[in-house]
Design a protein around this motif. Sequence first.
Motif, PDB file in Angstrom:
ATOM      1  N   ILE A 106       0.828  -1.218   0.000  1.00 13.56           N
ATOM      2  CA  ILE A 106       0.000   0.000   0.000  1.00 13.56           C
ATOM      3  C   ILE A 106       0.860   1.266   0.000  1.00 13.56           C
ATOM      4  O   ILE A 106       0.344   2.370   0.131  1.00 13.56           O
ATOM      5  N   ASN A 107       2.174   1.091  -0.118  1.00  7.42           N
ATOM      6  CA  ASN A 107       3.109   2.222  -0.099  1.00  7.42           C
ATOM      7  C   ASN A 107       2.970   3.052   1.168  1.00  7.42           C
ATOM      8  O   ASN A 107       2.882   4.288   1.123  1.00  7.42           O
ATOM      9  N   ALA A 108       2.949   2.373   2.290  1.00 14.43           N
ATOM     10  CA  ALA A 108       2.799   3.054   3.580  1.00 14.43           C
ATOM     11  C   ALA A 108       3.966   4.004   3.837  1.00 14.43           C
ATOM     12  O   ALA A 108       5.126   3.677   3.552  1.00 14.43           O
ATOM     13  N   ASP A 109       3.621   5.161   4.371  1.00 13.49           N
ATOM     14  CA  ASP A 109       4.646   6.107   4.790  1.00 13.49           C
ATOM     15  C   ASP A 109       5.272   5.685   6.113  1.00 13.49           C
ATOM     16  O   ASP A 109       6.440   5.985   6.378  1.00 13.49           O
ATOM     17  N   TYR A 110       4.457   5.029   6.948  1.00  8.54           N
ATOM     18  CA  TYR A 110       4.918   4.521   8.242  1.00  8.54           C
ATOM     19  C   TYR A 110       4.225   3.216   8.561  1.00  8.54           C
ATOM     20  O   TYR A 110       3.086   2.995   8.161  1.00  8.54           O
ATOM     21  N   LEU A 111       4.923   2.376   9.317  1.00  6.09           N
ATOM     22  CA  LEU A 111       4.347   1.188   9.929  1.00  6.09           C
ATOM     23  C   LEU A 111       4.412   1.449  11.429  1.00  6.09           C
ATOM     24  O   LEU A 111       5.503   1.624  11.971  1.00  6.09           O
ATOM     25  N   VAL A 112       3.257   1.515  12.070  1.00  2.42           N
ATOM     26  CA  VAL A 112       3.206   1.837  13.499  1.00  2.42           C
ATOM     27  C   VAL A 112       2.971   0.558  14.290  1.00  2.42           C
ATOM     28  O   VAL A 112       2.011  -0.176  14.031  1.00  2.42           O
ATOM     29  N   THR A 113       3.847   0.320  15.241  1.00  4.02           N
ATOM     30  CA  THR A 113       3.774  -0.874  16.078  1.00  4.02           C
ATOM     31  C   THR A 113       4.458  -0.601  17.411  1.00  4.02           C
ATOM     32  O   THR A 113       5.332   0.266  17.503  1.00  4.02           O
ATOM     33  N   ARG A 114       4.060  -1.341  18.422  1.00  3.03           N
ATOM     34  CA  ARG A 114       4.802  -1.289  19.685  1.00  3.03           C
ATOM     35  C   ARG A 114       6.038  -2.161  19.603  1.00  3.03           C
ATOM     36  O   ARG A 114       6.974  -2.015  20.379  1.00  3.03           O
ATOM     37  N   ASN A 115       6.049  -3.101  18.677  1.00  4.30           N
ATOM     38  CA  ASN A 115       7.139  -4.071  18.569  1.00  4.30           C
ATOM     39  C   ASN A 115       8.069  -3.720  17.407  1.00  4.30           C
ATOM     40  O   ASN A 115       8.189  -4.476  16.444  1.00  4.30           O
ATOM     41  N   THR A 116       8.740  -2.593  17.505  1.00  4.16           N
ATOM     42  CA  THR A 116       9.592  -2.144  16.406  1.00  4.16           C
ATOM     43  C   THR A 116      10.706  -3.139  16.101  1.00  4.16           C
ATOM     44  O   THR A 116      11.117  -3.268  14.945  1.00  4.16           O
ATOM     45  N   LYS A 117      11.166  -3.864  17.107  1.00  2.30           N
ATOM     46  CA  LYS A 117      12.241  -4.833  16.885  1.00  2.30           C
ATOM     47  C   LYS A 117      11.820  -5.962  15.946  1.00  2.30           C
ATOM     48  O   LYS A 117      12.663  -6.598  15.324  1.00  2.30           O
ATOM     49  N   ASP A 118      10.506  -6.183  15.815  1.00  4.74           N
ATOM     50  CA  ASP A 118      10.012  -7.233  14.924  1.00  4.74           C
ATOM     51  C   ASP A 118      10.047  -6.810  13.461  1.00  4.74           C
ATOM     52  O   ASP A 118       9.845  -7.635  12.573  1.00  4.74           O
ATOM     53  N   PHE A 119      10.277  -5.524  13.200  1.00  3.21           N
ATOM     54  CA  PHE A 119      10.213  -5.002  11.830  1.00  3.21           C
ATOM     55  C   PHE A 119      11.497  -4.296  11.416  1.00  3.21           C
ATOM     56  O   PHE A 119      11.465  -3.293  10.730  1.00  3.21           O
ATOM     57  N   MET A 121      13.701  -5.311   9.316  1.00  4.44           N
ATOM     58  CA  MET A 121      14.128  -5.602   7.946  1.00  4.44           C
ATOM     59  C   MET A 121      13.260  -4.918   6.888  1.00  4.44           C
ATOM     60  O   MET A 121      13.431  -5.160   5.703  1.00  4.44           O
ATOM     61  N   THR A 122      12.357  -4.073   7.264  1.00  5.96           N
ATOM     62  CA  THR A 122      11.450  -3.452   6.306  1.00  5.96           C
ATOM     63  C   THR A 122      12.034  -2.176   5.717  1.00  5.96           C
ATOM     64  O   THR A 122      12.888  -1.535   6.318  1.00  5.96           O
ATOM     65  N   PHE A 123      11.548  -1.825   4.530  1.00  4.29           N
ATOM     66  CA  PHE A 123      11.921  -0.553   3.917  1.00  4.29           C
ATOM     67  C   PHE A 123      10.956   0.557   4.322  1.00  4.29           C
ATOM     68  O   PHE A 123      11.188   1.721   4.048  1.00  4.29           O
ATOM     69  N   VAL A 124       9.861   0.191   4.957  1.00  9.66           N
ATOM     70  CA  VAL A 124       8.880   1.156   5.450  1.00  9.66           C
ATOM     71  C   VAL A 124       9.386   1.676   6.796  1.00  9.66           C
ATOM     72  O   VAL A 124       9.754   0.875   7.658  1.00  9.66           O
ATOM     73  N   PRO A 125       9.417   2.978   7.006  1.00  9.29           N
ATOM     74  CA  PRO A 125       9.842   3.489   8.313  1.00  9.29           C
ATOM     75  C   PRO A 125       8.926   2.950   9.421  1.00  9.29           C
ATOM     76  O   PRO A 125       7.708   3.042   9.328  1.00  9.29           O
ATOM     77  N   VAL A 126       9.534   2.378  10.437  1.00 12.62           N
ATOM     78  CA  VAL A 126       8.801   1.783  11.555  1.00 12.62           C
ATOM     79  C   VAL A 126       8.896   2.731  12.739  1.00 12.62           C
ATOM     80  O   VAL A 126       9.971   3.245  13.059  1.00 12.62           O
ATOM     81  N   ILE A 127       7.763   2.918  13.400  1.00 10.40           N
ATOM     82  CA  ILE A 127       7.694   3.915  14.464  1.00 10.40           C
ATOM     83  C   ILE A 127       6.699   3.441  15.524  1.00 10.40           C
ATOM     84  O   ILE A 127       5.737   2.747  15.211  1.00 10.40           O
ATOM     85  N   THR A 128       6.945   3.803  16.761  1.00 12.95           N
ATOM     86  CA  THR A 128       6.012   3.468  17.835  1.00 12.95           C
ATOM     87  C   THR A 128       4.851   4.460  17.814  1.00 12.95           C
ATOM     88  O   THR A 128       4.987   5.559  17.265  1.00 12.95           O
ATOM     89  N   PRO A 129       3.736   4.115  18.447  1.00 12.92           N
ATOM     90  CA  PRO A 129       2.626   5.074  18.532  1.00 12.92           C
ATOM     91  C   PRO A 129       3.058   6.390  19.186  1.00 12.92           C
ATOM     92  O   PRO A 129       2.715   7.468  18.699  1.00 12.92           O
ATOM     93  N   ALA A 130       3.820   6.315  20.268  1.00 15.54           N
ATOM     94  CA  ALA A 130       4.257   7.529  20.967  1.00 15.54           C
ATOM     95  C   ALA A 130       5.118   8.396  20.052  1.00 15.54           C
ATOM     96  O   ALA A 130       4.945   9.619  20.006  1.00 15.54           O
ATOM     97  N   ASP A 131       6.016   7.770  19.315  1.00 18.18           N
ATOM     98  CA  ASP A 131       6.875   8.536  18.409  1.00 18.18           C
ATOM     99  C   ASP A 131       6.073   9.131  17.253  1.00 18.18           C
ATOM    100  O   ASP A 131       6.359  10.241  16.813  1.00 18.18           O
ATOM    101  N   PHE A 132       5.068   8.406  16.769  1.00 19.03           N
ATOM    102  CA  PHE A 132       4.231   8.943  15.697  1.00 19.03           C
ATOM    103  C   PHE A 132       3.449  10.154  16.187  1.00 19.03           C
ATOM    104  O   PHE A 132       3.370  11.172  15.498  1.00 19.03           O
ATOM    105  N   ILE A 133       2.896  10.052  17.378  1.00 18.26           N
ATOM    106  CA  ILE A 133       2.150  11.180  17.955  1.00 18.26           C
ATOM    107  C   ILE A 133       3.089  12.372  18.133  1.00 18.26           C
ATOM    108  O   ILE A 133       2.740  13.504  17.809  1.00 18.26           O
ATOM    109  N   GLN A 134       4.292  12.116  18.624  1.00 16.00           N
ATOM    110  CA  GLN A 134       5.278  13.196  18.802  1.00 16.00           C
ATOM    111  C   GLN A 134       5.661  13.796  17.449  1.00 16.00           C
ATOM    112  O   GLN A 134       5.776  15.016  17.323  1.00 16.00           O
ATOM    113  N   LEU A 135       5.840  12.967  16.449  1.00 15.79           N
ATOM    114  CA  LEU A 135       6.152  13.444  15.110  1.00 15.79           C
ATOM    115  C   LEU A 135       5.033  14.337  14.590  1.00 15.79           C
ATOM    116  O   LEU A 135       5.284  15.398  14.032  1.00 15.79           O
ATOM    117  N   PHE A 136       3.797  13.918  14.833  1.00 12.96           N
ATOM    118  CA  PHE A 136       2.653  14.715  14.409  1.00 12.96           C
ATOM    119  C   PHE A 136       2.655  16.063  15.108  1.00 12.96           C
ATOM    120  O   PHE A 136       2.474  17.102  14.496  1.00 12.96           O
TER     121      PHE A 136
END
Length: 141
Positions: A106-119, A121-136
Amino acid sequence: MTVFLDSNIILDMLLKNKVFYEESRSLLVLGDGHGIDYFVSATSITDIYYIVHKYEKDDLKVRAHIANLLEVVSVAGIDESCVRNALNSSWKDFGDAVQNEAAVQINADYLVTRNTKDFTMTFVPVITPADFIQLFDASSL
């Protein structure tokens, strides 16, 4: 902005996880009127139904939760190419590999998860909910 949500974000909210509920709710509310298109995978919907039903034990109530969820998020399909790419990847966790492929598709700009360590290997920027809210808050989209 297209944002792929890992199922843990939705589960935290639906199951009212004491530690992560407010953060997950705030993340979803953030999308209202700010040009954020949230997605979850088709497999997440079935997993969410199954897990919430284990706690709620009320099919109609869980279906209502899913219906309400679909007012806020769209469903990213899981097709054969997602599955094949996940199978051919070097990811240790097949489920995470499928989630990743759905986010890529889906060409995601971000993948939001609490388990960033699980992702990692992705090319999609991975971010926690708290970091996404702070980024916003920092960028005001």
